[in-house]
Design a protein around this motif. Structure first.
Motif, PDB file in Angstrom:
ATOM      1  N   UNK A  44       5.009  -4.918  -9.252  1.00 43.13           N
ATOM      2  CA  UNK A  44       6.212  -4.282  -8.723  1.00 43.13           C
ATOM      3  C   UNK A  44       5.860  -3.026  -7.937  1.00 43.13           C
ATOM      4  N   UNK A  45       4.925  -2.242  -8.455  1.00 44.92           N
ATOM      5  CA  UNK A  45       4.477  -1.054  -7.723  1.00 44.92           C
ATOM      6  C   UNK A  45       3.847  -1.457  -6.383  1.00 44.92           C
ATOM      7  N   UNK A  46       3.097  -2.558  -6.373  1.00 44.97           N
ATOM      8  CA  UNK A  46       2.499  -3.025  -5.124  1.00 44.97           C
ATOM      9  C   UNK A  46       3.571  -3.434  -4.119  1.00 44.97           C
ATOM     10  N   UNK A  47       4.670  -4.036  -4.610  1.00 46.99           N
ATOM     11  CA  UNK A  47       5.770  -4.400  -3.711  1.00 46.99           C
ATOM     12  C   UNK A  47       6.397  -3.153  -3.097  1.00 46.99           C
ATOM     13  N   UNK A  48       6.580  -2.118  -3.898  1.00 43.41           N
ATOM     14  CA  UNK A  48       7.110  -0.858  -3.368  1.00 43.41           C
ATOM     15  C   UNK A  48       6.163  -0.289  -2.310  1.00 43.41           C
ATOM     16  N   UNK A  49       4.864  -0.359  -2.574  1.00 37.40           N
ATOM     17  CA  UNK A  49       3.889   0.129  -1.604  1.00 37.40           C
ATOM     18  C   UNK A  49       3.932  -0.694  -0.319  1.00 37.40           C
ATOM     19  N   UNK A  50       4.166  -2.003  -0.436  1.00 32.96           N
ATOM     20  CA  UNK A  50       4.288  -2.835   0.766  1.00 32.96           C
ATOM     21  C   UNK A  50       5.520  -2.454   1.578  1.00 32.96           C
ATOM     22  N   UNK A  51       6.588  -2.070   0.893  1.00 35.76           N
ATOM     23  CA  UNK A  51       7.740  -1.554   1.619  1.00 35.76           C
ATOM     24  C   UNK A  51       7.390  -0.289   2.387  1.00 35.76           C
ATOM     25  N   UNK A  52       6.600   0.582   1.754  1.00 34.06           N
ATOM     26  CA  UNK A  52       6.122   1.760   2.468  1.00 34.06           C
ATOM     27  C   UNK A  52       5.230   1.404   3.635  1.00 34.06           C
ATOM     28  N   UNK A  53       4.429   0.338   3.470  1.00 28.41           N
ATOM     29  CA  UNK A  53       3.586  -0.131   4.581  1.00 28.41           C
ATOM     30  C   UNK A  53       4.440  -0.530   5.781  1.00 28.41           C
ATOM     31  N   UNK A  54       5.509  -1.285   5.529  1.00 25.70           N
ATOM     32  CA  UNK A  54       6.362  -1.727   6.626  1.00 25.70           C
ATOM     33  C   UNK A  54       6.985  -0.538   7.351  1.00 25.70           C
ATOM     34  N   UNK A  55       7.447   0.464   6.599  1.00 21.29           N
ATOM     35  CA  UNK A  55       8.055   1.646   7.222  1.00 21.29           C
ATOM     36  C   UNK A  55       7.038   2.434   8.039  1.00 21.29           C
ATOM     37  N   UNK A  56       5.842   2.637   7.486  1.00 22.96           N
ATOM     38  CA  UNK A  56       4.820   3.408   8.202  1.00 22.96           C
ATOM     39  C   UNK A  56       4.362   2.663   9.449  1.00 22.96           C
ATOM     40  N   UNK A  57       4.146   1.340   9.328  1.00 20.03           N
ATOM     41  CA  UNK A  57       3.717   0.563  10.488  1.00 20.03           C
ATOM     42  C   UNK A  57       4.762   0.613  11.593  1.00 20.03           C
ATOM     43  N   UNK A  58       6.037   0.504  11.212  1.00 27.25           N
ATOM     44  CA  UNK A  58       7.103   0.588  12.214  1.00 27.25           C
ATOM     45  C   UNK A  58       7.142   1.972  12.848  1.00 27.25           C
TER      46      UNK A  58
END
Length: 458
Positions: free
Chosen positions: A149-163
C-alpha cells in the motif's frame, strides 16, 4: 528583396517597431509601391500595404500621411509601428525575413491526425492508465499488504512528479511518449517488488522490521540502479540518434526513469520506514507483508531447493524460444512502415463494418496500383503505397466510403525519399502557418535575426 528585418524598441514612444531594409531592386520597387499607396486618402484600405506569406496576410500597415503621392519612400528602408510587444515585433520580423527566401521546398515528412483518432487515443490511453494502475496497485497490496500500500502511494507521487517535470520542461505528450510513461511506471513497480522481496529475505535472517526494510533498500540499490542506467542509455541514444515521435519516446523515458528512481528509492523508503515505526504496526508485524516469504517462492524452493542454482534447463528453454523467434524473421521478414520505406499511408474509419477484402475490391476499382490494405482495429483500415497524390487520396476515401457507408480520415503520413536532416541546435524555430492538413516550420541556423543562412521544412 528583403535584406533584413529586425525588431527594436520604439525610440519615439512605447512598444517595439520592426525595421526593414531592402536590397537588389527592392528599394526602387518599394518606392513605387508606397508612392502609389500614398495617393489614397488616410484610412482608405488602398493606403495599406499587405504583407502576405503562404497566401495569408500577416500584417497590413498603412503608409504614413507625410509620404508624397507618386513619390514614395526613399532610401530602401522602412519601419512598421503599431505599439507591438517585444514578442509580436520579433515574430513579425522573423516572418518578414524568412518569407523572402527564394528556396525550393521539399516535403520530407508530413503527418495528419484526424480528430477522431486523437479523441480515441485519449480515451483508450486514459482507460489503459486507469486499469493498468488499478491492477498493479491491487497486486502490490494483495502480495505485500501494508508495504505494498505504501508503494502504491509512492507510485501516485511518481505520477504527480513526472507530470510536473514534463509540464515544467514544456514537453509535448505524444502516443510514443505515453508508451514510455507506462514503461517507466512498470519499472517503478518492478523496483518496489525487488525491494520488498529483498526485505523479506533480510527479515528471515534477522526478524526486525526497520532493519529488514533498511537492508532491503540498501541491498537492492545496485540491481535497481543497473536497470535504470541501461534504460537511460537507451533513452539517450533514442533522443540523440532518432527523429520524430521516437525522440518524444526518449525524452519521456528519461524523465520517467529518473522520477521512478526517486519514487522507489527516496519517497517509498521514507514512507515505508515511517509506517514501520508506528507502534501498532510493530505489535502486528504480519500486516507489513515482509515477515514471510511468498507462497509461490516457498513452493518452488520446497519442490526444488536448488532450482536457481541449476539454470541450464531454463537457459535451454529460453534458447529454443529465441531460435524460433529469430527463424520467424527469416521466414516472414519484417513488415516495415513508411518511416523506413518511404511513401504514403492513409487510414480511414468507416460508418459500417467492412472487411479488408471489401476495401481491397473497392480501391482496386479506382485503378490506383501498388496499394497495400491492412486492418488496424476498431473498424479502421490503412492503405499504403509508394506514392500517392492528394487527388488519389480523395479517390480512395470515396471508394472506402462507398464500401463502408462513409469514410473519415484518421491519419495521413507522407515520408519523402530524402532523409530527415539534423537541424542546427543553435537555431530558433517558429510556426509560420498551421492548418488541419499541414504545418510548416522555419528554423534559423543562427540565433541572430540578421543571419542569412536559414532553412525551411514543411
Amino acid at each position: 528583396m528583403v535584406g533584413s528585418a529586425m525588431s527594436s524598441p520604439n525610440p519615439q514612444g512605447v512598444g517595439h517597431i520592426v525595421n526593414i531594409s531592402f536590397d537588389g531592386d527592392g528599394p526602387a520597387r518599394w518606392q513605387a509601391l508606397t508612392g502609389q499607396a500614398a495617393c489614397a486618402p488616410s484610412g482608405d484600405p488602398q493606403r495599406r500595404v499587405a504583407i502576405v506569406l503562404d497566401q495569408q496576410v500577416i500584417s497590413s500597415p498603412q503608409v504614413v500621411e507625410d509620404i508624397p503621392c507618386n513619390v514614395g519612400m526613399l532610401g530602401g528602408q522602412t519601419q512598421i509601428t503599431g505599439n507591438f510587444s517585444p514578442e509580436q515585433a520579433s515574430e513579425l520580423a522573423v516572418l518578414i525575413e524568412g518569407g523572402a527566401l527564394p528556396l525550393p521546398v521539399e516535403i520530407i515528412e508530413q503527418r495528419t491526425v484526424g480528430p477522431t483518432l486523437g479523441a480515441d487515443a485519449i480515451s483508450a490511453s486514459a482507460w489503459a492508465a486507469i486499469i493498468g494502475s488499478a491492477l498493479a496497485g491491487a497486486f502490490l497490496i494483495v502480495v505485500y499488504r501494508l508495504v505494498g500500500f505504501v508503494a502504491v502511494v509512492a507510485l501516485g507521487g511518481y505520477a504527480l512528479v513526472a507530470y510536473a517535470v514534463q509540464t515544467g520542461l514544456g514537453a509535448t505528450l505524444t502516443l510514443p511518449g505515453l508508451a514510455a510513461f507506462v514503461l517507466a511506471v512498470g519499472m517503478a513497480v518492478d523496483a518496489n517488488v525487488l525491494i520488498a522481496e529483498r526485505s523479506r529475505e533480510e527479515y528471515a535472517a534477522k526478524p526486525r522490521l526497520e532493519r529488514a526494510s533498511e537492508m532491503g533498500y540498501a541491498n537492492s540499490l545496485s540491481a535497481v540502479g543497473d536497470v535504470a542506467v541501461t534504460s537511460l542509455l537507451a533513452a539517450v541514444l533514442l533522443f540523440g540518434l532518432a527523429s520524430g515521435p521516437v525522440r518524444g519516446f526518449g525524452v519521456t523515458l528519461v524523465i520517467g526513469v529518473v522520477v521512478s528512481l526517486f519514487s522507489a528509492l527516496v519517497l517509498s523508503r521514507l514512507l515505508t520506514l515511517a509506517v514501520l515505526r508506528i507502534p501498532a504496526v510493530k505489535r502486528r508485524p504480519r500486516i507489513t507483508g515482509i515477515t514471510e516469504i511468498g507462497p509461490v517462492r516457498r513452493r518452488l524452493e520446497a519442490s526444488d531447493p536448488g532450482f536457481l542454482r541449476r539454470p541450464a534447463r531454463y537457459l535451454a528453454v529460453a534458447g529454443v524460444v529465441v531460435v524460433v523467434m529469430v527463424s520467424g524473421l527469416f521466414v516472414r521478414g519484417l513488415e516495415l512502415g513508411v518511416e523506413f520505406t518511404g511513401g504514403r499511408l492513409v487510414e480511414f474509419t468507416t460508418s459500417n463494418p467492412v472487411s479488408v477484402e471489401q476495401v481491397r475490391g473497392a480501391v482496386d476499382a479506382t485503378g490506383i496500383g501498388g496499394l497495400t490494405v491492412t486492418e488496424t482495429g476498431d473498424g479502421a483500415v490503412a492503405l499504403r503505397s509508394g506514392e500517392l497524390t492528394d487527388a488519389q487520396v480523395g479517390q480512395l476515401r470515396e471508394a472506402v466510403g462507398a464500401a463502408g457507408g462513409g469514410a473519415e480520415l484518421l491519419r495521413d503520413e507522407l515520408i519523402g525519399p530524402a532523409s530527415v536532416p539534423n537541424w542546427p541546435a543553435a537555431g530558433s524555430s517558429r510556426w509560420v502557418s498551421r492548418s488541419p492538413r499541414s504545418s510548416c516550420i522555419w528554423r534559423s541556423g543562427s540565433a541572430g535575426r540578421s543571419a542569412p543562412a536559414r532553412s525551411r521544412r514543411c
